[in-house]
Design a protein around this motif. Structure first.
Motif, PDB file in Angstrom:
ATOM      1  N   CYS A  91       4.999   5.534   5.171  1.00 27.87           N
ATOM      2  CA  CYS A  91       4.941   4.065   5.138  1.00 27.87           C
ATOM      3  C   CYS A  91       3.756   3.581   4.315  1.00 27.87           C
ATOM      4  CB  CYS A  91       4.863   3.518   6.557  1.00 27.87           C
ATOM      5  SG  CYS A  91       6.353   3.751   7.539  1.00 27.87           S
ATOM      6  N   TRP A  92       2.619   4.248   4.498  1.00 29.38           N
ATOM      7  CA  TRP A  92       1.441   3.839   3.740  1.00 29.38           C
ATOM      8  C   TRP A  92       1.630   4.082   2.247  1.00 29.38           C
ATOM      9  CZ3 TRP A  92      -1.860   6.442   0.472  1.00 29.38           C
ATOM     10  CH2 TRP A  92      -2.991   5.731   0.076  1.00 29.38           C
ATOM     11  N   SER A 130      -3.512   7.906   6.199  1.00 33.19           N
ATOM     12  CA  SER A 130      -3.545   9.089   7.051  1.00 33.19           C
ATOM     13  C   SER A 130      -4.031  10.297   6.261  1.00 33.19           C
ATOM     14  CB  SER A 130      -2.145   9.358   7.612  1.00 33.19           C
ATOM     15  OG  SER A 130      -2.131  10.551   8.366  1.00 33.19           O
ATOM     16  N   ARG A 176       3.765   7.728   9.342  1.00 34.33           N
ATOM     17  CA  ARG A 176       2.687   6.812   8.964  1.00 34.33           C
ATOM     18  C   ARG A 176       2.280   7.021   7.511  1.00 34.33           C
ATOM     19  NH1 ARG A 176      -3.408   6.694  11.641  1.00 34.33           N
ATOM     20  NH2 ARG A 176      -4.275   5.102  10.236  1.00 34.33           N
ATOM     21  N   ARG A 177       2.212   8.268   7.097  1.00 35.74           N
ATOM     22  CA  ARG A 177       1.841   8.572   5.720  1.00 35.74           C
ATOM     23  C   ARG A 177       2.883   8.041   4.742  1.00 35.74           C
ATOM     24  NH1 ARG A 177      -2.725  10.410   2.823  1.00 35.74           N
ATOM     25  NH2 ARG A 177      -1.955  11.071   0.793  1.00 35.74           N
TER      26      ARG A 177
END
Length: 250
Positions: free
Chosen positions: A173-174, A163, A170-171
């Motif tokens: 998790c990544w 992201s 999301r960021r």
């Protein structure tokens, strides 16, 4: 633009590596045997050198040269540039310990160059395997393919999936996935390099050389980690002091 260029370099390195897989380098014994057999046709008293004696020749043969290039590229690419990129990504991204606005570009360059050099070095290793009768190197080759596969997935996810926002679920998790996979890949790389060193002609010298590189990187990483913890502790103390200073008195 930078991500596309990195992607182009990665694809180019894979094409170069795969194109050299089918190439079979001549063995060290082949040229010697041909020379001896040819001379034996003209000189009946000439002795034909056996393959076992030829392989014991202390001279630097073609296969030995390939093995050295394979080791140097892997140590510099996988074993040095990749951990340098990890150190930059961990310690130069935030304010603690040191802030560098160009950290992402340097991190991407180190990882991409390390990936390219490591992949080309793996291709040289395939050439060595083709020209060697020792099939015990096959698991070593398969593990190298596994590392290249994981690293390719890691880079592709960094280019295509991450992201753009610095925050968000999301960021987070990544980043967690990126960090865990990165450390797993680094552990595999170190193990494979030490295993490959045993196949070199003078493994003790190679081993001490790479131990020196790892020690230098470990010292730098430890110093940055201590500096980060120290600055973070001072920052928390300052925040606590400010909170107590401006808190309403009872």
């Amino acid at each position: 633009m930078g991500s596309r260029f990195c992607l182009f370099l990665i694809i180019l390195s894979l094409v170069m590596a795969l194109s050299s897989v089918g190439y079979s380098a001549p063995t060290e014994a082949t040229s010697e045997q041909q020379a001896n057999s040819t001379s034996g046709l003209h000189d009946p008293d000439a002795k034909v050198t056996s393959p076992s004696k030829t392989l014991k020749n202390p001279g630097l043969g073609y296969v030995t040269l390939l093995r050295h290039v394979h080791g140097i590229l892997n140590i510099i690419g996988w074993g040095t540039l990749i951990p340098i990129g990890i150190i930059i990504g961990r310690y130069f991204r935030h304010e603690f310990p040191i802030r560098c606005d160009q950290w992402y570009s340097i991190h991407a360059v180190c990882q991409t160059c390390g990936y390219i050099m490591g992949t080309v070095g793996w291709a040289f290793g395939v050439s060595v395997l083709h020209s060697s009768s020792k099939r015990s190197y096959l698991p070593f080759l398969v593990l190298g393919i596994f590392i290249i596969l994981l690293t390719t997935i890691q880079i592709m996810l960094a280019i295509c999936v991450q992201s753009k926002k610095e925050s968000g679920e999301r960021r987070r998790c990544w980043e967690k996935h990126h960090h865990v996979m990165g450390y797993v890949i680094m552990a595999l790389i170190i193990g494979v390099i030490f295993e490959g060193i045993n196949a070199q002609r003078h493994p003790k010298k190679w081993r001490w050389c790479y131990v020196g590189i790892l020690s230098g990187l470990a010292i730098v990483g430890a110093a940055l980690e201590v500096h980060r913890c120290y600055k973070l502790k001072l920052f928390k103390q300052a925040m606590k002091l400010n909170a107590n200073m401006y808190s309403p008195s009872t």
